[in-house]
Write a protein that holds these residues in place. Structure first.
Motif, PDB file in Angstrom:
ATOM      1  N   GLU A  98      28.833  -9.721 -14.461  1.00 53.14           N
ATOM      2  CA  GLU A  98      29.765  -9.909 -13.363  1.00 53.14           C
ATOM      3  C   GLU A  98      30.760  -8.747 -13.344  1.00 53.14           C
ATOM      4  OE1 GLU A  98      33.071 -13.166 -11.713  1.00 53.14           O
ATOM      5  OE2 GLU A  98      31.903 -13.589 -13.533  1.00 53.14           O
ATOM      6  N   GLY A  99      30.993  -8.197 -12.161  1.00 54.71           N
ATOM      7  CA  GLY A  99      31.907  -7.066 -12.035  1.00 54.71           C
ATOM      8  C   GLY A  99      31.216  -5.721 -11.976  1.00 54.71           C
ATOM      9  N   MET A 100      29.905  -5.683 -12.226  1.00 54.76           N
ATOM     10  CA  MET A 100      29.167  -4.436 -12.041  1.00 54.76           C
ATOM     11  C   MET A 100      28.956  -4.188 -10.550  1.00 54.76           C
ATOM     12  SD  MET A 100      26.201  -4.351 -14.976  1.00 54.76           S
ATOM     13  CE  MET A 100      26.571  -3.830 -16.646  1.00 54.76           C
ATOM     14  N   THR A 101      28.813  -2.935 -10.177  1.00 62.12           N
ATOM     15  CA  THR A 101      28.565  -2.564  -8.784  1.00 62.12           C
ATOM     16  C   THR A 101      27.344  -1.657  -8.717  1.00 62.12           C
ATOM     17  OG1 THR A 101      30.200  -0.785  -9.047  1.00 62.12           O
ATOM     18  CG2 THR A 101      30.935  -2.809  -7.954  1.00 62.12           C
ATOM     19  N   PHE A 102      26.504  -1.891  -7.709  1.00 60.31           N
ATOM     20  CA  PHE A 102      25.258  -1.143  -7.580  1.00 60.31           C
ATOM     21  C   PHE A 102      24.990  -0.760  -6.130  1.00 60.31           C
ATOM     22  CE2 PHE A 102      24.543  -3.704 -11.383  1.00 60.31           C
ATOM     23  CZ  PHE A 102      23.981  -2.783 -12.261  1.00 60.31           C
ATOM     24  N   ALA A 103      24.265   0.329  -5.958  1.00 60.19           N
ATOM     25  CA  ALA A 103      23.561   0.598  -4.711  1.00 60.19           C
ATOM     26  C   ALA A 103      22.143   0.087  -4.917  1.00 60.19           C
ATOM     27  CB  ALA A 103      23.544   2.087  -4.398  1.00 60.19           C
ATOM     28  N   GLY A 128       0.770  -1.235   0.000  1.00 58.96           N
ATOM     29  CA  GLY A 128       0.000   0.000   0.000  1.00 58.96           C
ATOM     30  C   GLY A 128       0.800   1.283   0.000  1.00 58.96           C
ATOM     31  N   TYR A 129       2.079   1.216  -0.369  1.00 64.17           N
ATOM     32  CA  TYR A 129       2.909   2.420  -0.390  1.00 64.17           C
ATOM     33  C   TYR A 129       3.226   2.821  -1.830  1.00 64.17           C
ATOM     34  CZ  TYR A 129       3.688   1.598   4.590  1.00 64.17           C
ATOM     35  OH  TYR A 129       3.511   1.416   5.940  1.00 64.17           O
ATOM     36  N   PRO A 130       3.457   4.105  -2.075  1.00 62.21           N
ATOM     37  CA  PRO A 130       3.869   4.540  -3.416  1.00 62.21           C
ATOM     38  C   PRO A 130       5.339   4.198  -3.663  1.00 62.21           C
ATOM     39  CG  PRO A 130       3.869   6.409  -1.920  1.00 62.21           C
ATOM     40  CD  PRO A 130       3.316   5.241  -1.140  1.00 62.21           C
ATOM     41  N   ILE A 131       5.702   4.059  -4.930  1.00 63.40           N
ATOM     42  CA  ILE A 131       7.104   3.808  -5.281  1.00 63.40           C
ATOM     43  C   ILE A 131       7.897   5.089  -5.024  1.00 63.40           C
ATOM     44  CG2 ILE A 131       8.708   3.116  -7.089  1.00 63.40           C
ATOM     45  CD1 ILE A 131       6.697   0.965  -6.264  1.00 63.40           C
ATOM     46  N   PRO A 132       8.899   5.062  -4.133  1.00 60.66           N
ATOM     47  CA  PRO A 132       9.601   6.306  -3.791  1.00 60.66           C
ATOM     48  C   PRO A 132      10.737   6.677  -4.732  1.00 60.66           C
ATOM     49  CG  PRO A 132      10.355   4.530  -2.374  1.00 60.66           C
ATOM     50  CD  PRO A 132       9.296   3.945  -3.261  1.00 60.66           C
ATOM     51  N   PHE A 133      11.343   5.681  -5.379  1.00 66.21           N
ATOM     52  CA  PHE A 133      12.502   5.931  -6.235  1.00 66.21           C
ATOM     53  C   PHE A 133      12.837   4.640  -6.975  1.00 66.21           C
ATOM     54  CE2 PHE A 133      13.866   5.871  -1.647  1.00 66.21           C
ATOM     55  CZ  PHE A 133      14.128   4.513  -1.569  1.00 66.21           C
ATOM     56  N   ARG A 134      13.818   4.695  -7.862  1.00 66.01           N
ATOM     57  CA  ARG A 134      14.264   3.489  -8.565  1.00 66.01           C
ATOM     58  C   ARG A 134      14.804   2.479  -7.550  1.00 66.01           C
ATOM     59  NH1 ARG A 134      18.969   7.336 -10.955  1.00 66.01           N
ATOM     60  NH2 ARG A 134      20.014   7.664  -8.964  1.00 66.01           N
ATOM     61  N   ALA A 135      15.022   1.248  -7.990  1.00 62.72           N
ATOM     62  CA  ALA A 135      15.507   0.203  -7.078  1.00 62.72           C
ATOM     63  C   ALA A 135      16.998   0.318  -6.811  1.00 62.72           C
ATOM     64  CB  ALA A 135      15.193  -1.176  -7.652  1.00 62.72           C
ATOM     65  N   GLY A 136      17.700   1.078  -7.620  1.00 60.66           N
ATOM     66  CA  GLY A 136      19.132   1.222  -7.402  1.00 60.66           C
ATOM     67  C   GLY A 136      19.814   1.866  -8.587  1.00 60.66           C
ATOM     68  N   ARG A 137      21.110   2.023  -8.456  1.00 59.96           N
ATOM     69  CA  ARG A 137      21.904   2.699  -9.484  1.00 59.96           C
ATOM     70  C   ARG A 137      23.305   2.115  -9.483  1.00 59.96           C
ATOM     71  NH1 ARG A 137      25.122   6.114  -6.441  1.00 59.96           N
ATOM     72  NH2 ARG A 137      24.387   6.325  -4.293  1.00 59.96           N
ATOM     73  N   VAL A 187      16.331   1.700   3.252  1.00 61.17           N
ATOM     74  CA  VAL A 187      17.500   0.879   3.525  1.00 61.17           C
ATOM     75  C   VAL A 187      18.256   0.741   2.216  1.00 61.17           C
ATOM     76  CG1 VAL A 187      16.237  -1.280   3.118  1.00 61.17           C
ATOM     77  CG2 VAL A 187      18.345  -1.311   4.471  1.00 61.17           C
ATOM     78  N   GLY A 188      19.575   0.842   2.272  1.00 57.59           N
ATOM     79  CA  GLY A 188      20.356   0.746   1.046  1.00 57.59           C
ATOM     80  C   GLY A 188      21.722   0.143   1.305  1.00 57.59           C
ATOM     81  N   ASP A 189      22.173  -0.657   0.363  1.00 58.82           N
ATOM     82  CA  ASP A 189      23.501  -1.263   0.439  1.00 58.82           C
ATOM     83  C   ASP A 189      24.156  -1.242  -0.927  1.00 58.82           C
ATOM     84  OD1 ASP A 189      23.981  -2.536   3.203  1.00 58.82           O
ATOM     85  OD2 ASP A 189      21.938  -3.172   2.718  1.00 58.82           O
ATOM     86  N   SER A 190      25.476  -1.239  -0.920  1.00 57.12           N
ATOM     87  CA  SER A 190      26.227  -1.386  -2.160  1.00 57.12           C
ATOM     88  C   SER A 190      26.630  -2.843  -2.323  1.00 57.12           C
ATOM     89  CB  SER A 190      27.465  -0.492  -2.146  1.00 57.12           C
ATOM     90  OG  SER A 190      27.090   0.862  -2.283  1.00 57.12           O
ATOM     91  N   ILE A 191      26.571  -3.304  -3.570  1.00 54.72           N
ATOM     92  CA  ILE A 191      26.869  -4.712  -3.847  1.00 54.72           C
ATOM     93  C   ILE A 191      27.723  -4.838  -5.106  1.00 54.72           C
ATOM     94  CG2 ILE A 191      24.783  -5.544  -2.700  1.00 54.72           C
ATOM     95  CD1 ILE A 191      24.824  -5.797  -6.439  1.00 54.72           C
ATOM     96  N   LEU A 192      28.399  -5.968  -5.194  1.00 52.59           N
ATOM     97  CA  LEU A 192      29.178  -6.351  -6.378  1.00 52.59           C
ATOM     98  C   LEU A 192      28.493  -7.548  -7.019  1.00 52.59           C
ATOM     99  CD1 LEU A 192      31.858  -6.539  -8.135  1.00 52.59           C
ATOM    100  CD2 LEU A 192      32.731  -8.025  -6.303  1.00 52.59           C
TER     101      LEU A 192
END
Length: 388
Positions: free
Chosen positions: A341-346, A310-319, A360-365
């Motif tokens: 493989e080798g891309m990195t995202f928040a 029931g919430y609106p989409i606040p932003f994209r899922a990551g970058r 909540v946000g995390d950076s991943i490889l």
């Protein structure tokens, strides 16, 4: 030092594919990626730094004379050409020389980033129908990180985590937000310096451990402002504290994303309930991360959780993250970009209401089997209570 010559060779390959004779690059992040030159005062000070790459292999930096020594020490380009503020038409004569040389050929630029005055100057010599864009191709090259970049990414993640730990050590009811920022930046700077001493001594003259930019932070009644900065507000018992490290947590020019909601003094049940949704949305997005996945599918998994609750989409899922605040590709609706493989995202999750916002946000490889956290840190709400 990175293998800048190999990167420039890839750009020359793209020039040949596009039948372009020369690339004129002005985006500071692209210039850094291709040459190693960074840290100069740029177009925001009226001083463009221009990189010229010819299809024949010449690589030339046109820089303010005050940056000449630094450019020569940072780069392995063919030539560094200095110019002086307000004298002899500044950067125009050296750039004119290359435009005249290639005026009968096709030229490429970083179209989305080139300053208007340079675009107009080029357009006076080269017809617009013979100017193409090289920026998108450079974005694709930058999106997959090499082993040295991955090491720096992991260290940038460490710095971000230490920043949050430093913030949590001092955050408590009655503490000013700016005091939390000071503690965060001190912890991050000290850890960055430690990493540089242990792993990057060969780069010592250009090891800058200090953490810059104002910290994104909001608490109490201002929690609903996504990019509020740390202020003279005092933390309030029972109210949440949002800390975002985007644009602040950086190590050797690599920027990561890392966000947490903290509970000041005690748990806030309403915020905890919303944060559960944000965390489930992030978890859904992360479940899609693997080589071959499509960016829009990551977004779809994230968005479904938020909307079902029931919430609106606040932003994209990551970058995409790296040696820019924001890079290609984004994990957004409609994006056909394929993860490698080798891309990195928040990768983020969020849930917003009129009274509170959670994120909540995390950076991943991206790894061969899925992903690796660059910012491994607890999401246990009880462990996120500060100042008890």
């Amino acid at each position: 030092m990175f293998d800048f010559k190999s990167r420039r060779s890839l750009v020359m390959d793209k020039l040949r594919e596009q039948d372009d004779a020369v690339a004129i690059i002005t985006n500071p992040d692209y210039v850094y990626y291709l040459t190693g030159y960074h840290g100069a005062l740029g177009i925001e000070w009226g001083r463009p730094n221009i990189f010229v790459q010819t299809v024949d292999g010449d690589s030339v930096l046109i820089v303010p004379v005050m940056e000449e020594e630094m450019a020569n020490r940072q780069t392995d380009v063919t030539k560094v050409v200095p110019w002086t503020d307000g004298i002899d038409e500044e950067w125009r004569p050296p750039l004119q020389g290359y435009l005249d040389k290639y005026k009968d050929y096709k030229v490429s630029v970083d179209y989305m980033w080139i300053p208007r005055m340079i675009w107009d100057f080029i357009g006076d010599v080269i017809p617009k129908d013979r100017i193409s864009d090289i920026g998108g191709e450079i974005d694709k090259l930058r999106s997959v990180k090499d082993p040295q970049e991955i090491q720096i990414a992991r260290h940038a993640g460490e710095v971000a985590v230490e920043m949050l730990k430093g913030a949590m050590d001092v955050a408590a009811p009655g503490v000013y937000e700016y005091e939390v920022e000071l503690a965060s930046k001190e912890a991050g700077t000290r850890h960055a310096a430690k990493l540089m001493e242990e792993h990057y001594k060969d780069w010592q003259v250009f090891n800058y451990p200090g953490i810059g930019n104002k910290q994104v932070m909001a608490s109490g009644p201002d929690i609903t402002m996504c990019h509020h900065r740390s202020s003279m507000n005092k933390l309030i018992e029972g109210e949440p504290l949002f800390i975002c490290h985007c644009g602040t947590a950086e190590f050797k020019n690599f920027f990561v994303g890392f966000d947490r909601i903290l509970f000041v003094g005690d748990m806030n049940d309403k915020v905890a309930e919303m944060l559960n949704v944000a965390e489930e949305a992030q978890k859904a997005a992360l479940s899609q991360i693997k080589p071959g996945a499509m960016a829009e599918d990551v977004f779809k998994a994230y968005a479904e959780v938020i909307e079902e609750n029931g919430y609106p989409i606040p932003f994209r899922a990551g970058r995409s993250i790296g040696f820019s605040y924001n890079a290609y590709p984004a994990l957004e609706k409609g994006s056909k970009a394929v993860l490698e493989e080798g891309m990195t995202f928040a990768v983020d999750g969020g849930a917003d209401s009129d009274d509170y916002r959670t994120q909540v946000g995390d950076s991943i490889l991206v790894t061969k089997d899925g992903f690796e956290y660059l910012t491994p840190f607890t999401k246990d709400h009880n462990e996120l209570i500060v100042g008890k």
